[in-house]
Scaffold this motif. Sequence first.
Motif, PDB file in Angstrom:
ATOM      1  N   ASP A   1      -2.579  13.593  24.609  1.00 22.91           N
ATOM      2  CA  ASP A   1      -3.022  14.794  25.135  1.00 22.91           C
ATOM      3  C   ASP A   1      -2.867  14.397  26.672  1.00 22.91           C
ATOM      4  O   ASP A   1      -4.056  14.290  27.272  1.00 22.91           O
ATOM      5  CB  ASP A   1      -4.220  15.352  24.769  1.00 22.91           C
ATOM      6  N   ALA A   2      -1.834  14.370  27.297  1.00 25.83           N
ATOM      7  CA  ALA A   2      -1.809  13.734  28.589  1.00 25.83           C
ATOM      8  C   ALA A   2      -2.423  14.850  29.770  1.00 25.83           C
ATOM      9  O   ALA A   2      -2.463  15.966  29.676  1.00 25.83           O
ATOM     10  CB  ALA A   2      -0.085  13.510  28.916  1.00 25.83           C
TER      11      ALA A   2
ATOM     12  N   HIS B   1      -2.913  11.287  20.570  1.00 22.66           N
ATOM     13  CA  HIS B   1      -2.588  12.439  20.056  1.00 22.66           C
ATOM     14  C   HIS B   1      -2.167  12.136  18.635  1.00 22.66           C
ATOM     15  O   HIS B   1      -1.280  11.307  18.436  1.00 22.66           O
ATOM     16  CB  HIS B   1      -1.645  13.401  20.465  1.00 22.66           C
TER      17      HIS B   1
ATOM     18  N   LYS C   1      12.202  14.214  31.152  1.00 26.20           N
ATOM     19  CA  LYS C   1      11.099  13.260  30.572  1.00 26.20           C
ATOM     20  C   LYS C   1      11.012  11.891  31.257  1.00 26.20           C
ATOM     21  O   LYS C   1      12.221  11.482  31.516  1.00 26.20           O
ATOM     22  CB  LYS C   1      11.335  13.416  29.093  1.00 26.20           C
TER      23      LYS C   1
ATOM     24  N   GLY D   1       2.054   9.459  20.933  1.00 25.19           N
ATOM     25  CA  GLY D   1       1.758   9.937  22.263  1.00 25.19           C
ATOM     26  C   GLY D   1       0.201  10.145  22.790  1.00 25.19           C
ATOM     27  O   GLY D   1      -0.784  10.142  21.883  1.00 25.19           O
TER      28      GLY D   1
ATOM     29  N   GLY E   1       2.688  19.441  28.863  1.00 25.37           N
ATOM     30  CA  GLY E   1       1.574  19.654  27.718  1.00 25.37           C
ATOM     31  C   GLY E   1       2.432  20.112  26.398  1.00 25.37           C
ATOM     32  O   GLY E   1       1.684  20.463  25.455  1.00 25.37           O
TER      33      GLY E   1
ATOM     34  N   SER F   1       8.441  18.442  27.773  1.00 18.35           N
ATOM     35  CA  SER F   1       7.723  17.153  27.894  1.00 18.35           C
ATOM     36  C   SER F   1       6.244  17.292  27.981  1.00 18.35           C
ATOM     37  O   SER F   1       5.922  18.360  28.137  1.00 18.35           O
ATOM     38  CB  SER F   1       8.107  16.706  29.461  1.00 18.35           C
ATOM     39  N   TRP F   2       5.694  16.023  27.907  1.00 22.88           N
ATOM     40  CA  TRP F   2       4.233  16.081  28.030  1.00 22.88           C
ATOM     41  C   TRP F   2       3.604  16.357  29.377  1.00 22.88           C
ATOM     42  O   TRP F   2       2.477  16.612  29.716  1.00 22.88           O
ATOM     43  CB  TRP F   2       3.719  14.539  27.490  1.00 22.88           C
ATOM     44  N   TYR F   3       4.639  16.247  30.288  1.00 27.49           N
ATOM     45  CA  TYR F   3       4.306  16.959  31.699  1.00 27.49           C
ATOM     46  C   TYR F   3       3.959  18.290  31.710  1.00 27.49           C
ATOM     47  O   TYR F   3       2.884  18.762  32.504  1.00 27.49           O
ATOM     48  CB  TYR F   3       5.574  16.828  32.638  1.00 27.49           C
TER      49      TYR F   3
ATOM     50  N   ASN G   1       3.898  18.751  23.966  1.00 34.39           N
ATOM     51  CA  ASN G   1       3.679  18.062  22.634  1.00 34.39           C
ATOM     52  C   ASN G   1       2.412  18.312  22.069  1.00 34.39           C
ATOM     53  O   ASN G   1       2.005  17.850  20.941  1.00 34.39           O
ATOM     54  CB  ASN G   1       3.833  16.564  23.178  1.00 34.39           C
ATOM     55  N   ILE G   2       1.677  19.323  22.644  1.00 37.98           N
ATOM     56  CA  ILE G   2       0.301  19.363  22.237  1.00 37.98           C
ATOM     57  C   ILE G   2       0.165  21.085  21.818  1.00 37.98           C
ATOM     58  O   ILE G   2       0.392  22.002  22.602  1.00 37.98           O
ATOM     59  CB  ILE G   2      -1.187  19.201  23.048  1.00 37.98           C
TER      60      ILE G   2
END
Length: 539
Positions: A385-386, A151, A330, A383, A499, A495-497, A501-502
């Motif tokens: 797009d987890a 990302h 996180k 990071g 999503g 957190s990216w858990y 960050n997107i």
Amino acid sequence: MSDTSTFPRSVDVVVVGAGVTGLYAVHKLRGMGYSVRGFERGADVGGVWYWNRYPGARCDVESVDYSYSFDDDLQQEWDWSEKYATQPEIMRYLHHVADRFDIRRDYTFSTSVTSAELDEETLRWTVRTDGGEVLSARFCVFAVGCLSSTHLPEVAGIGDFAGATYHTGEWPHEGVDFTGLRVGVIGTGSSGIQSIPLIAEQAAQLTVLQRSPNYSIPAGNKPLDEEARREQKAGYAERRRLSRLSGGGSPHMAHPKKTFEASEEERRAAFERRWELGGVLYSKTFPDQTTDLAANGVARAFWEEKVRARIEDPAVADLLVPTDHPIGTKRIVTDSDYFETYNRENVRLVSLRGNPIERIDERGIVLADGEHVELDAIVFATGFDAMTGAVDRIEVRGRGGRLLTDAWSAGPRTYLGLGTDGFPNFFSLAGAGSPSVLANVILCAEQHVDWLADCLRHLDEHGYTAIEATEESVADWVAECRRKAEATLMMSADSWYLGANIPGKPRVFMPYVGGFGAYGQIIKEVADSGYKGFGLIAG
């Protein structure tokens, strides 16, 4: 690109991905007599470790645990050199596994699967690649990884910079020499925290641009001598047994008492032991640490005390200590001398919270207050797009031509993290809806692949053509994953858990937070019941 002329155009199973999950899936299913084709967009095996070659890349699970358990000879013959393996050593290990079991012969490398479409009459999948290959498969297995879709932030002028740019998740294989350069690193997640100390040793000037601080704990790394390796190998059976019962897939259990049931002396001793162990397991020191905010505050206070002692400038320490989320909500980073790096004269920390990036131009980064940070190189440690990003980039069409991305438009919808209604004979392994990123991913891979192998055997032994999760079971599992997450503090962090960050991504807690051991028992019970929650379709 691999020569595909000798490969069959119709197989039992297609496996997408050659990371730790894909490699084991190909090996296991092939050993059962299935014809298998594997596809991997990288030029070799390794998955996330193939791409993430940034300086300081290191696993946050102890080497002895971050390894396959399916073959005892493999366990006994491989020697890890240190407590927490670096990326080059992990790659050597995965190469050894691929060579030892001749797994590469069923893979086509440097090739991306672009689409997979269900034929509703035959319930077979038509799979297409960017190399122009088209093949038919009874089962389609995605082992694409949770952290494999990089990302980049949406920053004005990002393409205007005249210097070199890098993303930690797509690092040049030949490495990068930053000697004498002015370097900017954007992001202080895992890859930023691990790479910053080593970049600082080379760069003339390093500017770290931090969007939000993260909790990180020294790895406490050390070389393993022959005596340590002998002890580890002799204790593998018990170590694996404990790992499979645990919450995170490692043999380290939480303290038997809750935080406030222990005396202050007991608590400090327990925290100290976890600090010495190093890394992510600190979040599991006490069993109530991620469910009780007051208990979490005690763990956080101990962490802050330790970290502030490592940073010379209190004002810099203020910027590096998180205040916006509980510790462990996180993923805690595993570092080597990260906080000490800010004591170096050639390192500067810029907090983007009060002074964000306005744009990037040909000379560097322009901040909101007008400062122009002139740079020779920019590293984006921004990071992934987890969890769903790697799945989303493949066009998967199930019943009625429905796209998987449409089915998952409000967040991933799975039953047990394995199947989705409307997509028979389609499996997504070690991803959303399972413990995956919250546990030791190699044991997660084995857990899923072994379950899948038993499932396919059951279908064949009972004359079934296909298996498909029901709509009701998917809805129930999504609700269960949400309930589990809401019963913890995990929902309180961006957190990216989730999503977070997107931009525009649905805010859904994607992994299953109920624990690796508990999850293993759930999927076992489903299998033992004859696969309740799935529809079994006769031929």
